[in-house]
Design an enzyme around this catalytic site. Structure first.
Site, PDB file in Angstrom:
ATOM      1  N   ASP A  68       4.812  10.227   1.972  1.00  0.00           N
ATOM      2  CA  ASP A  68       4.311   8.896   1.603  1.00  0.00           C
ATOM      3  C   ASP A  68       3.043   8.701   2.432  1.00  0.00           C
ATOM      4  O   ASP A  68       2.452   9.697   2.893  1.00  0.00           O
ATOM      5  CB  ASP A  68       5.365   7.812   1.902  1.00  0.00           C
ATOM      6  CG  ASP A  68       4.999   6.446   1.304  1.00  0.00           C
ATOM      7  OD1 ASP A  68       5.108   6.285   0.077  1.00  0.00           O
ATOM      8  OD2 ASP A  68       4.593   5.538   2.055  1.00  0.00           O
TER       9      ASP A  68
ATOM     10  N   LYS B  42      14.366   5.618   1.909  1.00  0.00           N
ATOM     11  CA  LYS B  42      12.993   5.648   2.422  1.00  0.00           C
ATOM     12  C   LYS B  42      13.069   5.748   3.931  1.00  0.00           C
ATOM     13  O   LYS B  42      14.055   5.309   4.537  1.00  0.00           O
ATOM     14  CB  LYS B  42      12.253   4.375   2.023  1.00  0.00           C
ATOM     15  CG  LYS B  42      10.750   4.487   2.066  1.00  0.00           C
ATOM     16  CD  LYS B  42      10.179   5.071   0.778  1.00  0.00           C
ATOM     17  CE  LYS B  42       8.707   5.368   0.924  1.00  0.00           C
ATOM     18  NZ  LYS B  42       8.094   5.771  -0.354  1.00  0.00           N
TER      19      LYS B  42
HETATM   20  P1  NDP Z   1      -2.133   8.319   1.765  1.00  0.00           P
HETATM   21  O1  NDP Z   1      -1.779   8.218   3.179  1.00  0.00           O
HETATM   22  O2  NDP Z   1      -2.509   9.642   1.195  1.00  0.00           O
HETATM   23  O3  NDP Z   1      -3.313   7.297   1.407  1.00  0.00           O
HETATM   24  C1  NDP Z   1      -3.200   5.933   1.659  1.00  0.00           C
HETATM   25  C2  NDP Z   1      -4.518   5.259   1.330  1.00  0.00           C
HETATM   26  O4  NDP Z   1      -4.352   3.846   1.443  1.00  0.00           O
HETATM   27  C3  NDP Z   1      -5.629   5.628   2.287  1.00  0.00           C
HETATM   28  O5  NDP Z   1      -6.835   5.601   1.578  1.00  0.00           O
HETATM   29  C4  NDP Z   1      -5.564   4.491   3.312  1.00  0.00           C
HETATM   30  O6  NDP Z   1      -6.751   4.275   4.021  1.00  0.00           O
HETATM   31  C5  NDP Z   1      -5.282   3.341   2.390  1.00  0.00           C
HETATM   32  N1  NDP Z   1      -4.685   2.223   3.144  1.00  0.00           N
HETATM   33  C6  NDP Z   1      -3.626   2.259   3.991  1.00  0.00           C
HETATM   34  N2  NDP Z   1      -3.395   1.039   4.513  1.00  0.00           N
HETATM   35  C7  NDP Z   1      -4.332   0.232   3.965  1.00  0.00           C
HETATM   36  C8  NDP Z   1      -4.621  -1.139   4.105  1.00  0.00           C
HETATM   37  N3  NDP Z   1      -3.894  -1.925   4.903  1.00  0.00           N
HETATM   38  N4  NDP Z   1      -5.666  -1.648   3.379  1.00  0.00           N
HETATM   39  C9  NDP Z   1      -6.401  -0.853   2.571  1.00  0.00           C
HETATM   40  N5  NDP Z   1      -6.170   0.460   2.401  1.00  0.00           N
HETATM   41  C10 NDP Z   1      -5.145   0.982   3.098  1.00  0.00           C
HETATM   42  O7  NDP Z   1      -0.886   7.700   0.962  1.00  0.00           O
HETATM   43  P2  NDP Z   1      -0.475   7.888  -0.561  1.00  0.00           P
HETATM   44  O8  NDP Z   1      -1.689   8.011  -1.408  1.00  0.00           O
HETATM   45  O9  NDP Z   1       0.569   8.928  -0.623  1.00  0.00           O
HETATM   46  O10 NDP Z   1       0.259   6.495  -0.853  1.00  0.00           O
HETATM   47  C11 NDP Z   1      -0.453   5.345  -1.333  1.00  0.00           C
HETATM   48  C12 NDP Z   1       0.523   4.361  -1.935  1.00  0.00           C
HETATM   49  O11 NDP Z   1       1.237   4.984  -3.008  1.00  0.00           O
HETATM   50  C13 NDP Z   1       1.601   3.834  -0.990  1.00  0.00           C
HETATM   51  O12 NDP Z   1       1.920   2.514  -1.367  1.00  0.00           O
HETATM   52  C14 NDP Z   1       2.781   4.740  -1.295  1.00  0.00           C
HETATM   53  O13 NDP Z   1       4.007   4.143  -0.946  1.00  0.00           O
HETATM   54  C15 NDP Z   1       2.630   4.870  -2.794  1.00  0.00           C
HETATM   55  N6  NDP Z   1       3.308   6.008  -3.401  1.00  0.00           N
HETATM   56  C16 NDP Z   1       3.025   7.286  -2.984  1.00  0.00           C
HETATM   57  C17 NDP Z   1       3.681   8.344  -3.585  1.00  0.00           C
HETATM   58  C18 NDP Z   1       3.326   9.757  -3.262  1.00  0.00           C
HETATM   59  O14 NDP Z   1       3.838  10.652  -3.952  1.00  0.00           O
HETATM   60  N7  NDP Z   1       2.478  10.029  -2.287  1.00  0.00           N
HETATM   61  C19 NDP Z   1       4.723   8.133  -4.607  1.00  0.00           C
HETATM   62  C20 NDP Z   1       4.844   6.756  -5.046  1.00  0.00           C
HETATM   63  C21 NDP Z   1       4.184   5.752  -4.424  1.00  0.00           C
HETATM   64  P3  NDP Z   1      -6.891   4.751   5.566  1.00  0.00           P
HETATM   65  O15 NDP Z   1      -7.276   6.199   5.467  1.00  0.00           O
HETATM   66  O16 NDP Z   1      -7.964   3.866   6.123  1.00  0.00           O
HETATM   67  O17 NDP Z   1      -5.558   4.528   6.227  1.00  0.00           O
END
Ligand code: NDP
Length: 448
Positions: free
Chosen positions: A167, A127
């Protein structure tokens, strides 16, 4: 492993990695549930497999200097944690977020090792990322930062060494800029990143795969109880990549999603987020980069600033898809009181340990992220296979493979949990199945 030894092991981990709290949390969760294995396989302890697993094979930390639009020099920190390559080259995403530090990336890399082992594909775990905050940055700034980041990272990665992906904060746009810079520096067009654009080596369904996969896994959990997502009401947190495609797949399977959130608050839409509203959200978040509060104005629904959606009544399924530790014990009590049947983690470690315990003790089926959200990295593995074979598969082919992999991960978790006397315990099933696979490979390869 006698309790005393396990406690001593955790003390050793904490002492060596002080202040890496998320890493301690992730290690404790795995070690506690693989405990029964050590009675049957004392050789794992003799070979100090747990001790070797918590020590990254290599960590690269580097300076990322770049110039913003006003001409000011900015300095960020870049990381790549190459955790374990026992079953394949390092594989795992890059995160650009101001909260990024070594402890968070080590937790993610540690989780990734086991998640990748569950996918049935030959991928080790890693990572990386940076404390760079993309919010409010222009396209040009994102490009210059991504290029500066890759200017160092490129010498450490390769198609048979380490293959990063996206991510939080790293989506299609950032992968494009990172890939472009790698290609220029290495003078080589090769599959060193996944999540690439569809015209230049990407796989169909990769953007959808984590969210889709989490919902396929949830469907399997419900099917094991003779039920399904059809006609179920679902709470989703987040509104990024994982959340968007979780909503899309719930809709495809006939359920209804009533919430989305971001780091500022959540919206509750009792009528459901249908295809048209979801398309509006994708434009809001992926193109205009706006806030979820705008959804409430657009569709005249309630917005709860600073809140999280877990207390919404009438839901059957909850899918945390935003970030780590976003669902605590109080949230879990509300989920239990509201009669939710399943919680499945689209995000990595969104549920705090006390909350996991509470949910499971009260009969809520709990799908841990390393199993439930493994569809993303699994499809990255499929992207690598297509790149290596100079071929590309159709949307339906990749979707069918994703469904097959999620079904297989679910079966592996259930069978393993059953072997250890707890068929509904997906945490135990996922951890033991993955741990055994990585441990066997490490034993086979000697002390390296
Ligand atoms: P994105 O950046 O596309 O989206 C992240 C989302 O989470 C946004 O809506 C963001 O809001 C919100 N967020 C971030 N920090 C916080 C917080 N402290 N409190 C509340 N909401 C928050 O990321 P992904 O969708 O790609 O990833 C989301 C999760 O899934 C992560 O944990 C990631 O590690 C996991 N994941 C992702 C994969 C992938 O293929 N993308 C694969 C496996 C796991 P804001 O816009 O306000 O920041």
């Amino acid at each position: 492993m006698p309790q005393q030894t396990m406690d001593r092991f955790m003390e050793h981990v904490v002492a060596k990695t002080a202040s890496q709290y998320e890493f301690h949390q992730a290690v404790r969760e795995v070690i506690e549930s693989v405990w029964p294995v050590f009675d049957e396989y004392p050789e794992y302890l003799e070979a100090r497999i747990p001790h070797r697993m918590v020590e990254a094979e290599r960590i690269i930390i580097f300076r990322v200097p770049w110039i913003d639009d006003s001409g000011t020099v900015q300095v960020n920190r870049g990381f790549r944690v190459e955790m374990n390559s026992a079953i394949g080259p390092y594989k795992g995403g890059l995160r650009f977020h101001p909260s990024v530090n070594l402890g968070i990336l080590k937790f993610l890399a540690f989780e990734q090792v086991f998640k990748n082992a569950l996918t049935t594909l030959p991928m080790g775990g890693g990572k990386g990322g940076s404390d760079f905050d993309p919010k409010g940055r222009t396209d040009h700034e994102i490009m210059r930062f991504s290029q500066a980041f890759m200017s160092e990272l490129y010498r450490h990665i390769g198609p048979h060494t380490d293959i990063p992906a996206g991510d939080i904060g790293v989506g299609a746009r950032e992968i494009g800029y990172l890939f472009g810079q790698y290609k220029k520096l290495a003078n080589e067009f090769t599959g060193i990143l996944t999540g690439k654009g569809i015209d230049w080596g990407g796989s169909l369904i990769r953007p959808e795969s984590t969210g889709y996969g989490t919902v396929y896994f949830t469907e399997e959990m419900l099917r094991a109880k003779g039920d399904s997502i059809h006609n179920k009401t679902v709470i989703v947190s987040g509104s990024g990549n994982v959340a968007q495609y979780a909503v899309e797949n719930v809709n495809r399977l006939g359920g209804k999603v009533v919430s989305l959130s971001d780091s500022s608050g959540y919206v509750h839409d009792p009528a459901g987020i249908d295809a048209e509203k979801l398309s509006w959200v994708k434009d809001l978040k992926n193109t205009r980069r706006g806030r979820i509060s705008e959804y409430a104005e657009q569709y005249d629904v309630d917005y709860f600033p600073g809140g999280r959606p877990w207390g919404i009544e009438g839901a059957h399924v909850a899918l945390p898809c935003a970030t780590q530790n976003e669902l605590d014990a109080d949230d879990a009590k509300r989920i239990v009181a509201n009669g939710v049947l399943v919680v499945a983690e689209g995000a990595n470690m969104p549920t705090e340990p006390d909350a996991v315990r509470l949910l499971m003790e009260n009969g809520v089926l709990f799908g841990p992220g390393k199993a439930a959200n493994a569809g993303g990295v699994a499809t990255s593995g499929l992207e690598m296979a297509q790149n290596a074979g100079f071929t590309s598969w159709t949307r339906d082919e990749v979707d069918a493979k994703l469904l097959g992999i999620m079904t297989e991960i679910h079966r592996t978790c259930r069978d393993t949990a059953e072997e250890f006397g707890a068929p509904d315990n997906y945490v135990m099933g996922a951890n033991i199945a993955a741990f055994r696979k990585v441990a066997r490979a490490m034993l086979d390869q000697g002390v390296v």
